[in-house]
Enzyme design. Structure first.
Site, PDB file in Angstrom:
ATOM      1  N   ASN A   9       0.872  -1.178   0.000  1.00  0.00           N
ATOM      2  CA  ASN A   9       0.000   0.000   0.000  1.00  0.00           C
ATOM      3  C   ASN A   9       0.906   1.224   0.000  1.00  0.00           C
ATOM      4  O   ASN A   9       1.473   1.580   1.027  1.00  0.00           O
ATOM      5  CB  ASN A   9      -0.889  -0.053   1.255  1.00  0.00           C
ATOM      6  CG  ASN A   9      -1.719   1.203   1.420  1.00  0.00           C
ATOM      7  OD1 ASN A   9      -1.818   2.018   0.516  1.00  0.00           O
ATOM      8  ND2 ASN A   9      -2.315   1.352   2.599  1.00  0.00           N
ATOM      9  N   LYS A  11       0.187   4.272  -0.335  1.00  0.00           N
ATOM     10  CA  LYS A  11      -0.439   5.466   0.259  1.00  0.00           C
ATOM     11  C   LYS A  11      -0.173   6.697  -0.619  1.00  0.00           C
ATOM     12  O   LYS A  11      -0.121   6.551  -1.838  1.00  0.00           O
ATOM     13  CB  LYS A  11       0.048   5.655   1.706  1.00  0.00           C
ATOM     14  CG  LYS A  11      -0.112   4.377   2.525  1.00  0.00           C
ATOM     15  CD  LYS A  11       0.064   4.575   4.006  1.00  0.00           C
ATOM     16  CE  LYS A  11      -0.114   3.247   4.714  1.00  0.00           C
ATOM     17  NZ  LYS A  11      -0.101   3.360   6.168  1.00  0.00           N
ATOM     18  N   HIS A  95      -9.499   1.296   4.863  1.00  0.00           N
ATOM     19  CA  HIS A  95      -8.226   1.475   5.572  1.00  0.00           C
ATOM     20  C   HIS A  95      -8.420   2.422   6.766  1.00  0.00           C
ATOM     21  O   HIS A  95      -9.224   3.351   6.693  1.00  0.00           O
ATOM     22  CB  HIS A  95      -7.177   2.037   4.609  1.00  0.00           C
ATOM     23  CG  HIS A  95      -5.808   2.012   5.198  1.00  0.00           C
ATOM     24  ND1 HIS A  95      -5.366   2.983   6.052  1.00  0.00           N
ATOM     25  CD2 HIS A  95      -4.811   1.112   5.089  1.00  0.00           C
ATOM     26  CE1 HIS A  95      -4.132   2.686   6.441  1.00  0.00           C
ATOM     27  NE2 HIS A  95      -3.775   1.554   5.871  1.00  0.00           N
ATOM     28  N   GLU A  97      -6.786   4.830   7.798  1.00  0.00           N
ATOM     29  CA  GLU A  97      -6.591   6.260   7.476  1.00  0.00           C
ATOM     30  C   GLU A  97      -7.849   6.823   6.811  1.00  0.00           C
ATOM     31  O   GLU A  97      -8.206   7.982   7.018  1.00  0.00           O
ATOM     32  CB  GLU A  97      -5.345   6.427   6.600  1.00  0.00           C
ATOM     33  CG  GLU A  97      -4.075   6.238   7.437  1.00  0.00           C
ATOM     34  CD  GLU A  97      -2.915   5.585   6.725  1.00  0.00           C
ATOM     35  OE1 GLU A  97      -2.859   5.605   5.492  1.00  0.00           O
ATOM     36  OE2 GLU A  97      -2.042   5.020   7.436  1.00  0.00           O
ATOM     37  N   GLU A 167      -5.450  -4.887  10.701  1.00  0.00           N
ATOM     38  CA  GLU A 167      -4.403  -3.898  10.938  1.00  0.00           C
ATOM     39  C   GLU A 167      -4.677  -3.167  12.249  1.00  0.00           C
ATOM     40  O   GLU A 167      -5.493  -2.229  12.276  1.00  0.00           O
ATOM     41  CB  GLU A 167      -4.373  -2.877   9.801  1.00  0.00           C
ATOM     42  CG  GLU A 167      -4.141  -3.476   8.432  1.00  0.00           C
ATOM     43  CD  GLU A 167      -3.623  -2.425   7.457  1.00  0.00           C
ATOM     44  OE1 GLU A 167      -2.467  -2.553   7.036  1.00  0.00           O
ATOM     45  OE2 GLU A 167      -4.345  -1.482   7.145  1.00  0.00           O
ATOM     46  N   GLY A 173       2.356   2.336  10.745  1.00  0.00           N
ATOM     47  CA  GLY A 173       3.282   3.443  10.555  1.00  0.00           C
ATOM     48  C   GLY A 173       4.021   3.858  11.812  1.00  0.00           C
ATOM     49  O   GLY A 173       4.701   4.882  11.836  1.00  0.00           O
ATOM     50  N   SER A 213       3.344  -2.021  10.422  1.00  0.00           N
ATOM     51  CA  SER A 213       4.803  -2.102  10.632  1.00  0.00           C
ATOM     52  C   SER A 213       5.367  -3.492  10.347  1.00  0.00           C
ATOM     53  O   SER A 213       6.291  -3.934  11.018  1.00  0.00           O
ATOM     54  CB  SER A 213       5.176  -1.624  12.031  1.00  0.00           C
ATOM     55  OG  SER A 213       4.786  -0.267  12.210  1.00  0.00           O
TER      56      SER A 213
END
Ligand code: PGA
Length: 257
Positions: A9, A11, A95, A97, A167, A173, A213
């Site tokens: 991904n 991003k 996701h 985010e 996730e 991240g 991560s």
């Protein structure tokens, strides 16, 4: 048996030219990978060019989001048939985010999942708890709500064509990864939720990726867990060699099952 699916991904990273270069590097790096399904998800802007790079290779193309409507006055959005036209195989949906910054809900996730499935593409459905939710003992209730919301109204045949990405938000991240055991427990719980909805055989056929991560140093441990069937990779997917460093243990895990 279910597949190991490892998706990068990207991003909001990489210009079009940089995306084309990274895609070519990934294609070269994974040319001998046979067991793992490898996918890359560049920005919308780079999708068409990257589609040309991955065509005819063993690298699949993924988009990072989609809108559920067919077309029309939805400024800034891209529809599923636009993605399908350029050869997108997978679409990342829900996701964290998207959920945190752009108002994604379990309802919009469900609409997007249905639309993507109706056009023959594979949704990668992202779920996961925040640190506060985990510490507050809400892990299972959060995952239950997200899974039930995403799969509402989906048939068993549709469910078989989905991929889940578990996730934990606190691991995305941050450099902090869930331990092998923490991840395995959450994955087994999610598989149990899918079994409640569709029965064991369908639940056993759905790949559940870990994300947060994941990197070459921890990939073998995570991918060695019985219910971890791949990864959704952010930072470590931005270089072909570190992405390959996650895919290679995936290939070994696939061969040993
Ligand atoms: P990360 O991102 O690997 O950089 O933690 C994963 C993701 O957000 O999909």
């Amino acid at each position: 048996m279910r597949k190991i699916v490892i998706a990068g991904n990207w991003k909001m990273n990489k210009t079009v030219a940089e995306s084309v270069k990274l895609a070519a590097d990934v294609v070269a790096a994974v040319k001998d990978i046979r067991q793992v399904v490898v996918a890359i998800a560049p920005t919308y802007l780079a999708l068409a060019k990257v589609a040309e790079v991955v065509k005819g290779t063993n690298v699949k193309l993924a988009a990072q989001d989609v809108h559920w409507e067919n077309q029309g006055a939805f400024t800034g959005k891209v529809s599923a048939d636009m993605l399908q036209e350029i050869g997108v195989d997978f679409v990342i949906i829900g996701h964290s985010e998207q959920r945190t910054y752009f108002g994604e809900t379990d309802e919009t996730v469900n609409k997007k999942v249905r639309k993507v499935l109706s056009l023959g593409m594979g949704p990668i459905i992202c779920i996961g708890e925040t640190l506060a939710e985990r510490q507050g003992g809400q892990l299972e209730s959060v995952l239950t709500t997200q899974v039930n919301g995403a799969y509402a109204g989906l048939s068993a045949d549709d469910a078989r064509r989905t991929v889940v990405a578990y996730e934990p938000v606190w691991a995305i991240g941050t450099g902090v990864t869930a331990s092998d055991d923490e991840a395995q427990q959450a994955h087994a719980f999610v598989r149990g939720l899918l079994a409640k909805l569709y029965g064991d055989s369908v639940a056993q056929s759905i790949s559940i990726q870990y994300g947060g991560s994941m990197k070459p140093e921890n990939a073998a441990g995570l991918l060695g867990q019985p219910d971890i069937d791949g990864g959704l990779i952010g930072g470590a997917a931005l270089k072909a060699d570190s992405f390959l460093g996650i895919i290679t243990p995936g290939e070994s895990a696939a061969q040993s099952t």
